[in-house]
Scaffold this motif. Structure first.
Motif, PDB file in Angstrom:
ATOM      1  N   TYR A 162     -13.763  45.728  -0.246  1.00 36.60           N
ATOM      2  CA  TYR A 162     -15.149  45.824  -0.722  1.00 36.60           C
ATOM      3  C   TYR A 162     -15.582  44.523  -1.392  1.00 36.60           C
ATOM      4  CZ  TYR A 162     -19.336  47.491  -3.044  1.00 36.60           C
ATOM      5  OH  TYR A 162     -20.634  47.634  -3.471  1.00 36.60           O
ATOM      6  N   LEU A 163     -14.684  43.886  -2.123  1.00 36.52           N
ATOM      7  CA  LEU A 163     -15.010  42.594  -2.725  1.00 36.52           C
ATOM      8  C   LEU A 163     -15.324  41.556  -1.650  1.00 36.52           C
ATOM      9  CD1 LEU A 163     -12.394  42.328  -5.629  1.00 36.52           C
ATOM     10  CD2 LEU A 163     -14.865  42.597  -5.865  1.00 36.52           C
ATOM     11  N   VAL A 164     -14.581  41.618  -0.539  1.00 36.49           N
ATOM     12  CA  VAL A 164     -14.850  40.710   0.579  1.00 36.49           C
ATOM     13  C   VAL A 164     -16.269  40.941   1.104  1.00 36.49           C
ATOM     14  CG1 VAL A 164     -14.229  40.134   2.964  1.00 36.49           C
ATOM     15  CG2 VAL A 164     -12.433  40.440   1.237  1.00 36.49           C
ATOM     16  N   GLU A 165     -16.649  42.212   1.274  1.00 38.14           N
ATOM     17  CA  GLU A 165     -18.002  42.538   1.734  1.00 38.14           C
ATOM     18  C   GLU A 165     -19.049  42.010   0.761  1.00 38.14           C
ATOM     19  OE1 GLU A 165     -18.549  46.679   2.441  1.00 38.14           O
ATOM     20  OE2 GLU A 165     -16.675  46.898   3.555  1.00 38.14           O
ATOM     21  N   CYS A 166     -18.809  42.229  -0.530  1.00 40.38           N
ATOM     22  CA  CYS A 166     -19.770  41.788  -1.542  1.00 40.38           C
ATOM     23  C   CYS A 166     -19.920  40.268  -1.532  1.00 40.38           C
ATOM     24  CB  CYS A 166     -19.322  42.249  -2.934  1.00 40.38           C
ATOM     25  SG  CYS A 166     -19.448  44.032  -3.214  1.00 40.38           S
ATOM     26  N   ALA A 167     -18.798  39.561  -1.392  1.00 36.89           N
ATOM     27  CA  ALA A 167     -18.813  38.096  -1.426  1.00 36.89           C
ATOM     28  C   ALA A 167     -19.597  37.504  -0.267  1.00 36.89           C
ATOM     29  CB  ALA A 167     -17.391  37.560  -1.433  1.00 36.89           C
ATOM     30  N   GLN A 168     -19.781  38.276   0.791  1.00 39.11           N
ATOM     31  CA  GLN A 168     -20.505  37.782   1.960  1.00 39.11           C
ATOM     32  C   GLN A 168     -22.003  38.080   1.894  1.00 39.11           C
ATOM     33  OE1 GLN A 168     -18.068  39.727   4.909  1.00 39.11           O
ATOM     34  NE2 GLN A 168     -16.767  37.934   5.172  1.00 39.11           N
ATOM     35  N   ARG A 169     -22.435  38.706   0.793  1.00 39.22           N
ATOM     36  CA  ARG A 169     -23.866  38.918   0.591  1.00 39.22           C
ATOM     37  C   ARG A 169     -24.535  37.592   0.227  1.00 39.22           C
ATOM     38  NH1 ARG A 169     -26.154  43.928  -0.748  1.00 39.22           N
ATOM     39  NH2 ARG A 169     -24.771  45.721  -0.484  1.00 39.22           N
ATOM     40  N   ARG A 170     -25.767  37.424   0.644  1.00 38.12           N
ATOM     41  CA  ARG A 170     -26.477  36.177   0.390  1.00 38.12           C
ATOM     42  C   ARG A 170     -26.727  35.947  -1.092  1.00 38.12           C
ATOM     43  NH1 ARG A 170     -31.797  36.725   3.173  1.00 38.12           N
ATOM     44  NH2 ARG A 170     -32.139  34.621   2.359  1.00 38.12           N
ATOM     45  N   ASN A 171     -26.858  37.011  -1.860  1.00 37.07           N
ATOM     46  CA  ASN A 171     -27.200  36.865  -3.276  1.00 37.07           C
ATOM     47  C   ASN A 171     -25.996  37.004  -4.207  1.00 37.07           C
ATOM     48  OD1 ASN A 171     -27.076  39.642  -2.580  1.00 37.07           O
ATOM     49  ND2 ASN A 171     -28.285  40.204  -4.371  1.00 37.07           N
ATOM     50  N   VAL A 172     -24.783  36.954  -3.643  1.00 41.36           N
ATOM     51  CA  VAL A 172     -23.566  37.108  -4.449  1.00 41.36           C
ATOM     52  C   VAL A 172     -22.650  35.907  -4.249  1.00 41.36           C
ATOM     53  CG1 VAL A 172     -21.463  38.467  -4.811  1.00 41.36           C
ATOM     54  CG2 VAL A 172     -23.646  39.630  -4.423  1.00 41.36           C
ATOM     55  N   THR A 173     -22.129  35.370  -5.346  1.00 39.76           N
ATOM     56  CA  THR A 173     -21.105  34.328  -5.295  1.00 39.76           C
ATOM     57  C   THR A 173     -19.923  34.810  -6.121  1.00 39.76           C
ATOM     58  OG1 THR A 173     -22.824  32.625  -5.202  1.00 39.76           O
ATOM     59  CG2 THR A 173     -20.581  31.898  -5.686  1.00 39.76           C
ATOM     60  N   LEU A 174     -18.748  34.751  -5.528  1.00 37.03           N
ATOM     61  CA  LEU A 174     -17.553  35.270  -6.186  1.00 37.03           C
ATOM     62  C   LEU A 174     -16.533  34.151  -6.388  1.00 37.03           C
ATOM     63  CD1 LEU A 174     -16.027  38.716  -5.329  1.00 37.03           C
ATOM     64  CD2 LEU A 174     -14.571  36.820  -5.998  1.00 37.03           C
ATOM     65  N   TYR A 175     -16.007  34.080  -7.604  1.00 35.73           N
ATOM     66  CA  TYR A 175     -14.985  33.093  -7.942  1.00 35.73           C
ATOM     67  C   TYR A 175     -13.746  33.810  -8.457  1.00 35.73           C
ATOM     68  CZ  TYR A 175     -18.995  29.844  -8.223  1.00 35.73           C
ATOM     69  OH  TYR A 175     -20.119  29.103  -7.972  1.00 35.73           O
ATOM     70  N   VAL A 176     -12.573  33.230  -8.206  1.00 34.48           N
ATOM     71  CA  VAL A 176     -11.327  33.735  -8.773  1.00 34.48           C
ATOM     72  C   VAL A 176     -10.763  32.678  -9.717  1.00 34.48           C
ATOM     73  CG1 VAL A 176      -8.954  34.456  -8.318  1.00 34.48           C
ATOM     74  CG2 VAL A 176     -10.800  35.204  -6.801  1.00 34.48           C
ATOM     75  N   LEU A 177     -10.511  33.077 -10.948  1.00 36.41           N
ATOM     76  CA  LEU A 177      -9.877  32.192 -11.918  1.00 36.41           C
ATOM     77  C   LEU A 177      -8.368  32.341 -11.756  1.00 36.41           C
ATOM     78  CD1 LEU A 177     -10.341  30.290 -14.374  1.00 36.41           C
ATOM     79  CD2 LEU A 177     -10.067  32.325 -15.830  1.00 36.41           C
ATOM     80  N   PRO A 178      -7.674  31.311 -11.248  1.00 35.04           N
ATOM     81  CA  PRO A 178      -6.254  31.450 -10.930  1.00 35.04           C
ATOM     82  C   PRO A 178      -5.379  31.573 -12.176  1.00 35.04           C
ATOM     83  CG  PRO A 178      -6.940  29.176 -10.649  1.00 35.04           C
ATOM     84  CD  PRO A 178      -8.183  29.961 -10.942  1.00 35.04           C
ATOM     85  N   LEU A 179      -4.203  32.151 -11.975  1.00 33.84           N
ATOM     86  CA  LEU A 179      -3.278  32.338 -13.093  1.00 33.84           C
ATOM     87  C   LEU A 179      -2.810  31.014 -13.682  1.00 33.84           C
ATOM     88  CD1 LEU A 179      -1.102  35.286 -11.723  1.00 33.84           C
ATOM     89  CD2 LEU A 179      -2.870  35.392 -13.497  1.00 33.84           C
ATOM     90  N   ASN A 180      -2.846  29.961 -12.880  1.00 32.75           N
ATOM     91  CA  ASN A 180      -2.379  28.658 -13.370  1.00 32.75           C
ATOM     92  C   ASN A 180      -3.515  27.808 -13.924  1.00 32.75           C
ATOM     93  OD1 ASN A 180      -3.730  27.917 -11.078  1.00 32.75           O
ATOM     94  ND2 ASN A 180      -2.015  26.836 -10.104  1.00 32.75           N
ATOM     95  N   ALA A 181      -4.649  28.457 -14.261  1.00 34.53           N
ATOM     96  CA  ALA A 181      -5.806  27.703 -14.747  1.00 34.53           C
ATOM     97  C   ALA A 181      -5.506  26.933 -16.028  1.00 34.53           C
ATOM     98  CB  ALA A 181      -6.991  28.636 -14.987  1.00 34.53           C
ATOM     99  N   GLY A 182      -4.529  27.403 -16.810  1.00 37.02           N
ATOM    100  CA  GLY A 182      -4.213  26.726 -18.067  1.00 37.02           C
ATOM    101  C   GLY A 182      -3.090  25.717 -17.969  1.00 37.02           C
ATOM    102  N   THR A 183      -2.697  25.364 -16.752  1.00 40.01           N
ATOM    103  CA  THR A 183      -1.559  24.466 -16.546  1.00 40.01           C
ATOM    104  C   THR A 183      -1.727  23.128 -17.260  1.00 40.01           C
ATOM    105  OG1 THR A 183      -1.068  25.469 -14.399  1.00 40.01           O
ATOM    106  CG2 THR A 183      -0.187  23.267 -14.809  1.00 40.01           C
ATOM    107  N   PHE A 184      -2.954  22.626 -17.295  1.00 38.18           N
ATOM    108  CA  PHE A 184      -3.181  21.302 -17.865  1.00 38.18           C
ATOM    109  C   PHE A 184      -3.684  21.362 -19.309  1.00 38.18           C
ATOM    110  CE2 PHE A 184      -3.718  21.014 -13.251  1.00 38.18           C
ATOM    111  CZ  PHE A 184      -2.691  20.124 -12.962  1.00 38.18           C
ATOM    112  N   GLY A 185      -3.379  22.468 -19.984  1.00 37.99           N
ATOM    113  CA  GLY A 185      -3.667  22.547 -21.407  1.00 37.99           C
ATOM    114  C   GLY A 185      -5.019  23.098 -21.773  1.00 37.99           C
TER     115      GLY A 185
END
Length: 278
Positions: A185-208
């Motif tokens: 369902y998230l895949v379907e939502c992300a393909q809507r013209r008015n929706v933008t989906l981002y994933v914050l990765p688990l390693n986002a804090g790698t560089f402090g």
């Protein structure tokens, strides 16, 4: 006696809608059975609604508007107020803002945001919450959450951004099947013209640096282009309108987004988790 108890425990909105429906039925000279046949419900269902044993559903209100509404829009308007009954107390002040928003910027760090939940995911999440809720209340809250999705197809369409922390995608709510359907369902939502989906990765804090350490937030732009922040910690709610504070949250949101995967990479990750081929 049961009827009196139902009315005493029902909210003022539920009682008012029940009275309006009963008066409209009587004005039309219809029995409960006759009204039930014309609306597609049983006489027992009409009786339950009029005695407040079962609040009027969204669909029943639509049918009442058609059959006994006389073009006045009474039951159509009642739908908006009855929908509020399906929301938790802390959410009721925010709900109208969400439904009329020009844009929404959402950040979820623990579970999939309510606007993007499948019905089964929502049921598993709400039904498994603490303290436990009666089954009837669980279903009412689930319906309220599902109804919110009408926002996606509203005219004019709102622009919606959602940042999900990667752990949200791997944290099993309900079971593996529910999670797979949720990912699809998230895949379907992300393909809507008015929706933008981002994933914050688990390693986002790698560089402090890790901007998502303070939890979830919702940034709202109203039709009057006022910018607000909505927070909901531990079943409490906080609506922030102070421009300086809103600016701080907006800057924090922008930093979180800058640390997230891009929309294409985010979609690829969710598709892999959902088992969806490009």
């Amino acid at each position: 006696m049961a009827s009196a108890q139902n009315r005493e425990s029902a909210s003022p909105t539920v009682r008012l809608v029940a009275d309006l429906a009963r008066m409209a039925r009587v004005r039309k000279g219809l029995t409960q059975e006759q009204l039930g046949k014309q609306t597609g419900y049983s006489a027992a269902a009409i009786s339950a609604m009029e005695t407040c044993a079962q609040p009027a559903s969204d669909h029943l209100l639509m049918k009442l508007e058609e059959v006994v509404g006389d073009g006045m829009g009474t039951f159509e308007q009642a739908r908006q107020y009855m929908r509020m009954e399906a929301y938790p107390p802390q959410f009721k002040n925010y709900a109208p803002l969400e439904q009329t928003a020009v844009s929404l910027h959402l950040c979820s760090m623990q579970v999939v945001h309510g606007l993007f939940q499948t019905e089964e995911y929502a049921r598993a999440l709400i039904g498994g919450s603490f303290p436990p809720l009666p089954e009837q209340r669980v279903e009412q809250l689930v319906k309220g959450r599902v109804i919110r999705k009408e926002l996606f197809d509203r005219d004019p369409m709102p622009m919606i951004e959602l940042i999900l922390e990667e752990s949200v995608l791997t944290r099993v709510i309900g079971n593996e099947m529910i999670m797979r359907e949720q990912m699809r369902y998230l895949v379907e939502c992300a393909q809507r013209r008015n929706v933008t989906l981002y994933v914050l990765p688990l390693n986002a804090g790698t560089f402090g640096e890790y901007a998502g350490d303070r939890g979830e937030m919702t940034l709202v732009e109203t039709p009057e282009h006022q910018h607000l922040v909505y927070l909901e910690p531990q079943d409490e709610s906080l609506l922030i309108s102070d421009p300086a504070k809103v600016s701080t949250y907006a800057q924090r949101y922008a930093k979180i987004r800058s640390q997230a995967l891009g929309p294409r990479e985010s979609l690829d990750l969710i598709m892999r988790l959902a088992g969806v081929e490009e």
